[in-house]
Design a protein around this motif. Structure first.
Motif, PDB file in Angstrom:
ATOM      1  N   LEU A  43       0.826  -1.204   0.000  1.00 35.58           N
ATOM      2  CA  LEU A  43       0.000   0.000   0.000  1.00 35.58           C
ATOM      3  C   LEU A  43       0.864   1.259   0.000  1.00 35.58           C
ATOM      4  N   LYS A  44       2.038   1.183   0.588  1.00 32.18           N
ATOM      5  CA  LYS A  44       2.945   2.340   0.637  1.00 32.18           C
ATOM      6  C   LYS A  44       3.317   2.818  -0.761  1.00 32.18           C
ATOM      7  N   ARG A  45       3.394   1.913  -1.712  1.00 37.48           N
ATOM      8  CA  ARG A  45       3.754   2.291  -3.076  1.00 37.48           C
ATOM      9  C   ARG A  45       2.745   3.261  -3.684  1.00 37.48           C
ATOM     10  N   LEU A  46       1.510   3.155  -3.271  1.00 37.01           N
ATOM     11  CA  LEU A  46       0.474   4.026  -3.815  1.00 37.01           C
ATOM     12  C   LEU A  46       0.671   5.481  -3.411  1.00 37.01           C
ATOM     13  N   LEU A  47       1.367   5.714  -2.301  1.00 32.81           N
ATOM     14  CA  LEU A  47       1.580   7.081  -1.836  1.00 32.81           C
ATOM     15  C   LEU A  47       2.471   7.894  -2.769  1.00 32.81           C
ATOM     16  N   ALA A  48       3.154   7.245  -3.690  1.00 34.63           N
ATOM     17  CA  ALA A  48       3.973   7.958  -4.674  1.00 34.63           C
ATOM     18  C   ALA A  48       3.102   8.667  -5.721  1.00 34.63           C
ATOM     19  N   LYS A  67      -5.755  10.370  -0.180  1.00 36.97           N
ATOM     20  CA  LYS A  67      -4.333  10.095   0.070  1.00 36.97           C
ATOM     21  C   LYS A  67      -4.032  10.192   1.571  1.00 36.97           C
ATOM     22  N   GLU A  68      -4.586  11.161   2.229  1.00 33.13           N
ATOM     23  CA  GLU A  68      -4.408  11.294   3.680  1.00 33.13           C
ATOM     24  C   GLU A  68      -5.019  10.103   4.405  1.00 33.13           C
ATOM     25  N   ALA A  69      -6.153   9.637   3.939  1.00 34.78           N
ATOM     26  CA  ALA A  69      -6.790   8.458   4.544  1.00 34.78           C
ATOM     27  C   ALA A  69      -5.890   7.241   4.392  1.00 34.78           C
ATOM     28  N   LEU A  70      -5.254   7.089   3.234  1.00 37.90           N
ATOM     29  CA  LEU A  70      -4.358   5.978   3.021  1.00 37.90           C
ATOM     30  C   LEU A  70      -3.134   6.099   3.927  1.00 37.90           C
ATOM     31  N   LYS A  71      -2.572   7.291   4.031  1.00 35.77           N
ATOM     32  CA  LYS A  71      -1.426   7.508   4.925  1.00 35.77           C
ATOM     33  C   LYS A  71      -1.774   7.089   6.351  1.00 35.77           C
ATOM     34  N   SER A  72      -2.976   7.384   6.789  1.00 33.35           N
ATOM     35  CA  SER A  72      -3.358   7.109   8.180  1.00 33.35           C
ATOM     36  C   SER A  72      -3.429   5.616   8.475  1.00 33.35           C
TER      37      SER A  72
END
Length: 75
Positions: A43-48, A67-72
Motif C-alpha cells: 500500500l505504501k507504493r500508492l503514496l507515490a 491520500k491522507e486516509a491511506l497515509k493514516s
C-alpha cells in the motif's frame, strides 16, 4: 491491480483497499488476501501517486482526502 487517472487525481483501487461501514479506509481483510503483511507493505507504493479520490470495490468510495486516509492506515 490499481488504475490511476492522473488528470482526475483518481485511483481505482478495486480490492487493494476497502472502506468499512464507518467510511474509513482499511487494508484488505485476510479472507480476501493470501499475504496480508505483503498487501499492507505494498500500500505504501500508492503514496507515490498524486491522488485525492479512491474508488473501491467494497464500501463507499472516498472522493476527497483519500491520500491522507491511506497515509493514516499505513502509519
Amino acid at each position: 491491480l490499481c488504475l490511476y487517472i492522473r488528470k482526475e487525481k483518481a485511483l481505482f483501487a478495486g480490492d487493494t483497499v476497502f472502506v468499512d461501514e464507518q467510511g474509513r479506509l482499511t487494508p484488505p481483510p485476510e479472507i480476501y488476501c493470501d499475504d496480508v503483511a505483503m498487501a499492507r507493505r505494498e500500500l505504501k507504493r500508492l503514496l507515490a501517486l498524486d491522488f485525492d479520490k479512491i474508488y473501491v470495490s467494497h464500501g463507499e468510495s472516498i472522493l476527497t482526502g483519500a491520500k491522507e486516509a491511506l497515509k493514516s492506515i499505513i502509519e
